[in-house]
Scaffold this motif. Structure first.
Motif, short mmCIF file in Angstrom:
data_model
loop_
_atom_site.label_atom_id
_atom_site.label_comp_id
_atom_site.label_asym_id
_atom_site.label_seq_id
_atom_site.Cartn_x
_atom_site.Cartn_y
_atom_site.Cartn_z
N VAL A 38 43.07 37.35 32.28
CA VAL A 38 41.76 36.79 32.22
C VAL A 38 40.83 37.47 33.24
O VAL A 38 39.79 37.89 32.99
CB VAL A 38 41.83 35.28 32.45
CG1 VAL A 38 40.37 34.75 32.76
CG2 VAL A 38 42.58 34.45 31.26
N LYS A 39 41.28 37.79 34.32
CA LYS A 39 40.79 38.37 35.49
C LYS A 39 40.33 39.62 35.44
O LYS A 39 39.39 40.25 35.57
CB LYS A 39 41.45 37.96 36.87
CG LYS A 39 41.34 36.67 37.44
CD LYS A 39 39.91 36.10 37.41
CE LYS A 39 39.89 34.71 37.95
NZ LYS A 39 38.61 34.14 38.06
N PHE A 40 41.12 40.22 34.68
CA PHE A 40 41.03 41.81 34.37
C PHE A 40 39.89 42.07 33.33
O PHE A 40 39.15 42.81 33.29
CB PHE A 40 42.39 42.69 33.92
CG PHE A 40 42.37 44.01 33.76
CD1 PHE A 40 41.94 44.96 34.71
CD2 PHE A 40 42.00 44.70 32.26
CE1 PHE A 40 41.90 45.95 34.72
CE2 PHE A 40 42.05 45.76 32.42
CZ PHE A 40 41.78 46.89 33.41
N SER A 41 40.00 41.05 32.54
CA SER A 41 38.85 40.99 31.34
C SER A 41 37.54 40.94 31.84
O SER A 41 36.46 41.55 31.71
CB SER A 41 38.99 39.94 30.27
OG SER A 41 38.03 39.96 29.35
N ILE A 44 36.54 44.09 33.67
CA ILE A 44 35.94 44.97 33.00
C ILE A 44 34.36 44.76 32.53
O ILE A 44 33.85 45.62 32.44
CB ILE A 44 36.85 45.23 31.88
CG1 ILE A 44 38.21 45.65 32.14
CG2 ILE A 44 36.29 46.08 30.69
CD1 ILE A 44 38.29 47.06 32.85
N GLN A 45 34.36 43.34 32.14
CA GLN A 45 32.86 43.01 31.76
C GLN A 45 31.84 43.42 32.92
O GLN A 45 30.67 43.96 32.71
CB GLN A 45 32.83 41.83 31.45
CG GLN A 45 33.56 41.41 30.05
CD GLN A 45 33.59 39.80 29.62
OE1 GLN A 45 32.97 38.85 30.57
NE2 GLN A 45 34.13 39.26 28.90
N GLN A 46 32.08 43.03 34.12
CA GLN A 46 31.33 43.26 35.18
C GLN A 46 31.14 44.72 35.56
O GLN A 46 30.00 45.32 35.65
CB GLN A 46 32.03 42.57 36.77
CG GLN A 46 31.98 41.32 36.59
CD GLN A 46 30.62 40.52 36.50
OE1 GLN A 46 29.69 41.16 37.13
NE2 GLN A 46 30.33 39.50 35.64
N VAL A 47 32.14 45.52 35.49
CA VAL A 47 31.96 47.33 35.73
C VAL A 47 31.06 47.37 34.66
O VAL A 47 30.03 48.33 34.88
CB VAL A 47 33.47 47.73 35.79
CG1 VAL A 47 33.30 48.97 35.59
CG2 VAL A 47 34.27 47.50 36.88
N GLU A 62 35.89 40.44 22.29
CA GLU A 62 36.37 40.27 23.41
C GLU A 62 37.28 38.99 23.12
O GLU A 62 37.08 37.94 23.11
CB GLU A 62 35.50 39.68 24.43
CG GLU A 62 35.96 39.81 25.87
CD GLU A 62 36.71 40.95 26.04
OE1 GLU A 62 37.86 40.65 26.69
OE2 GLU A 62 36.10 41.84 26.22
N TYR A 63 38.66 39.32 23.20
CA TYR A 63 39.78 38.50 22.96
C TYR A 63 40.66 38.34 24.16
O TYR A 63 41.47 37.24 24.36
CB TYR A 63 40.60 38.89 21.86
CG TYR A 63 39.91 39.32 20.58
CD1 TYR A 63 39.50 38.44 19.70
CD2 TYR A 63 40.06 40.72 20.07
CE1 TYR A 63 38.91 38.60 18.70
CE2 TYR A 63 39.36 40.90 19.02
CZ TYR A 63 38.73 40.13 18.19
OH TYR A 63 38.03 40.44 17.09
N SER A 64 40.55 39.00 25.26
CA SER A 64 41.38 39.07 26.38
C SER A 64 41.33 37.69 27.17
O SER A 64 42.24 37.27 27.55
CB SER A 64 40.90 40.29 27.39
OG SER A 64 40.89 41.35 26.85
N GLY A 65 39.93 37.10 27.17
CA GLY A 65 39.84 35.89 27.93
C GLY A 65 40.81 34.71 27.12
O GLY A 65 41.46 33.87 27.70
N VAL A 66 40.59 34.88 25.75
CA VAL A 66 41.18 33.77 24.98
C VAL A 66 42.64 33.67 25.08
O VAL A 66 43.53 33.02 25.07
CB VAL A 66 40.99 33.77 23.39
CG1 VAL A 66 41.63 32.85 22.67
CG2 VAL A 66 39.38 33.36 23.62
#
Length: 127
Positions: A38-41, A44-47, A62-66
């Motif tokens: 979740v945090k890496f996702s 990546i969104q912030q970057v 975007e599936y990483s959060g889920v």
């Protein structure tokens, strides 16, 4: 003779506790992995937003959060299943009968197969 039987029960209870603690360690690792996903996702969104500040970001795939949250939930369920299994084995040791059950292992394997397929699909989709 009674001394040997009591010693065997003690060893069985200690082995059951070690198994329970191994499952707790596993569940903490699972939850930690979900948290990292979740945090890496989010990272990546912030970057991406910082690098493309004038463009709008497309997050429709975007599936990483889920997937990360699902992994954390699976880790939490693992704690509950481990405790239920621990209590059941304690009772079986005291009654001097043990029955093998692999439903928890099958359930965990199925959950991780689904999560692995979702993560693989996400990686292929993001290429």
């Amino acid at each position: 003779m009674m001394e040997k039987n009591n010693s065997k029960k003690i060893n069985d209870h200690l082995a059951n506790e070690r198994t329970f603690l191994a499952w707790i360690t596993t569940s903490l690792g699972i939850m930690g992995f979900g948290f990292v996903v979740v945090k890496f996702s989010l990272f990546i969104q912030q970057v991406t937003l910082m690098l493309n500040s004038k463009k709008t970001m497309n997050i429709e795939h975007e599936y990483s959060g889920v997937v990360g949250i699902s992994i954390v939930i699976i880790g939490s369920v693992t704690v509950v299943l481990a405790y239920i299994k621990y209590r059941r084995v304690v009772k079986q040791i005291e009654e001097e009968r043990f029955t093998y059950g692999s439903y928890g292992i099958a359930l965990m394997s199925a959950c991780f197969l689904i999560i692995g397929l979702l993560l693989g699909w996400h990686l292929i989709d993001s290429l």
